[in-house]
Scaffold this active site. Structure first.
Site, mmCIF file in Angstrom:
data_model
loop_
_atom_site.group_PDB
_atom_site.id
_atom_site.type_symbol
_atom_site.label_atom_id
_atom_site.label_comp_id
_atom_site.label_asym_id
_atom_site.label_seq_id
_atom_site.Cartn_x
_atom_site.Cartn_y
_atom_site.Cartn_z
ATOM 1 N N MET A 12 48.814 -11.764 156.815
ATOM 2 C CA MET A 12 47.945 -11.586 157.978
ATOM 3 C C MET A 12 47.006 -12.787 158.106
ATOM 4 O O MET A 12 45.977 -12.706 158.793
ATOM 5 C CB MET A 12 47.158 -10.288 157.870
ATOM 6 N N GLY A 13 47.343 -13.885 157.457
ATOM 7 C CA GLY A 13 46.554 -15.109 157.604
ATOM 8 C C GLY A 13 45.259 -15.097 156.810
ATOM 9 O O GLY A 13 45.097 -14.296 155.894
ATOM 10 N N ALA A 14 44.335 -16.024 157.199
ATOM 11 C CA ALA A 14 43.117 -16.281 156.401
ATOM 12 C C ALA A 14 43.558 -16.522 154.960
ATOM 13 O O ALA A 14 43.133 -15.838 154.019
ATOM 14 C CB ALA A 14 42.110 -15.135 156.515
ATOM 15 N N HIS A 19 47.807 -15.804 148.492
ATOM 16 C CA HIS A 19 48.929 -16.022 149.423
ATOM 17 C C HIS A 19 49.744 -17.246 148.992
ATOM 18 O O HIS A 19 50.978 -17.238 149.035
ATOM 19 C CB HIS A 19 48.412 -16.303 150.844
ATOM 20 N N ASP A 132 48.592 -5.364 146.302
ATOM 21 C CA ASP A 132 48.787 -4.213 147.195
ATOM 22 C C ASP A 132 49.929 -3.366 146.631
ATOM 23 O O ASP A 132 51.036 -3.336 147.186
ATOM 24 C CB ASP A 132 49.078 -4.709 148.612
ATOM 25 N N ARG A 169 39.523 -10.509 152.871
ATOM 26 C CA ARG A 169 38.274 -9.803 153.192
ATOM 27 C C ARG A 169 37.093 -10.305 152.361
ATOM 28 O O ARG A 169 35.954 -10.046 152.732
ATOM 29 C CB ARG A 169 38.449 -8.297 152.978
#
Ligand code: AMP
Length: 263
Positions: A12-14, A19, A132, A169
């Site tokens: 989902m980027g950022a 990642h 996750d 986040r």
């Protein structure tokens, strides 16, 4: 002609180092690495969370370019969802606990977007983070039950130097929340240690819950000890099955999750 192997990293980027670990492994194991960046609205049960989710596409593209990721898929919402989807994924007991319990509908959205992306990209391998854990378990199950021709690869959680699991986040935290956020990981480590020394699952759970009840910084949403593969809540950790400790909590409005394997 032999098809080239395609590895796929949905995000989902950022983007952060967590990642990038997935992308690096994907690049190492496949001839072509494809990443997607899409903040998937159907997996957000809270509109405010969706609105506040960090978006950083230009910086993300520059990072992916510097890693030599060959392709990035950044669909817009209408492209993936031209109309209201009718299909409705259900993952039975896998979504009755933890994230599924506290984020109703979340995994329906995850199932929908991951199946769309796998169909569009057609990868030989797809990379998901162990951070996750419930998502990984559900995606594995979906890929198996729906016969996707894709191998699901799990990548260990990448952490900051103080142990906080990297997350998009985290950039929404204030400086003092960021300092306190590491308590989630510390609680997992302490709980694991107590289980190793023979404290019962019930007592460990009670201690973790009591610790956060006294915390003015973190509001605990859940702490669960589950089978790593079936996510069933266990009352004993000394079994042959793999066990994970899972936690979720709020710092202000920012919700963070983490998990640790016991064995
Ligand atoms: P997201 O952009 O949060 O949807 O995450 C995209 C993928 O990166 C998911 O498979 C996540 O599990 C994985 N991921 C996120 N944070 C981390 C981390 N700290 N370490 C390893 N993988 C991660």
């Amino acid at each position: 002609m032999q098809k080239k192997s395609i590895g796929f990293v949905p995000t989902m980027g950022a983007l952060h180092q967590g990642h990038l670990q997935l992308v690096r492994q994907c690049l190492a194991e496949n001839e072509i690495a494809i990443c997607s960046i899409f903040v998937n609205p159907t997996q957000f049960n809270n509109p405010e969370d969706l609105a506040n989710y960090p978006r950083n596409t230009d910086a993300d593209l520059a990072i992916l370019r510097s890693l030599n990721c060959q392709a990035v898929f950044c669909p817009d919402e209408k492209e993936l969802y031209p109309g209201q989807p009718l299909i409705n994924f259900s993952f039975g007991y896998l979504e009755n606990v933890m994230e599924g319990k506290y984020r109703p509908g979340h995994f329906k959205g995850v199932g929908l977007v991951v199946s769309k992306l796998l169909n569009i990209i057609g990868p030989s391998r797809a990379y998901f983070g162990q951070k996750d854990l419930q998502q990984l378990t559900i995606v594995r199950r979906m890929v198996a039950e729906l016969d996707f021709d894709t191998e699901v690869i799990a990548v260990p959680t990448v952490r900051e130097s103080d142990g906080l699991a990297m997350s998009s986040r985290n950039q929404l935290l204030t400086a003092s929340q960021r300092d306190k956020a590491t308590d989630l990981y510390k609680a997992l480590l302490a709980a694991k240690q107590k289980l190793i020394t023979g404290m019962s699952v019930m007592s460990v759970k009670a201690e973790v819950e009591a610790f956060f009840k006294n915390s003015s910084d973190i509001e605990l949403e859940y702490f669960e000890i589950v089978g790593s593969n079936d996510l069933k809540i266990v009352d004993d950790v000394f079994t042959d099955e793999k066990i994970s400790l899972c936690i979720a909590g709020y710092l202000g409005k920012v919700r963070l999750i983490d998990n640790l394997s016991f064995n």
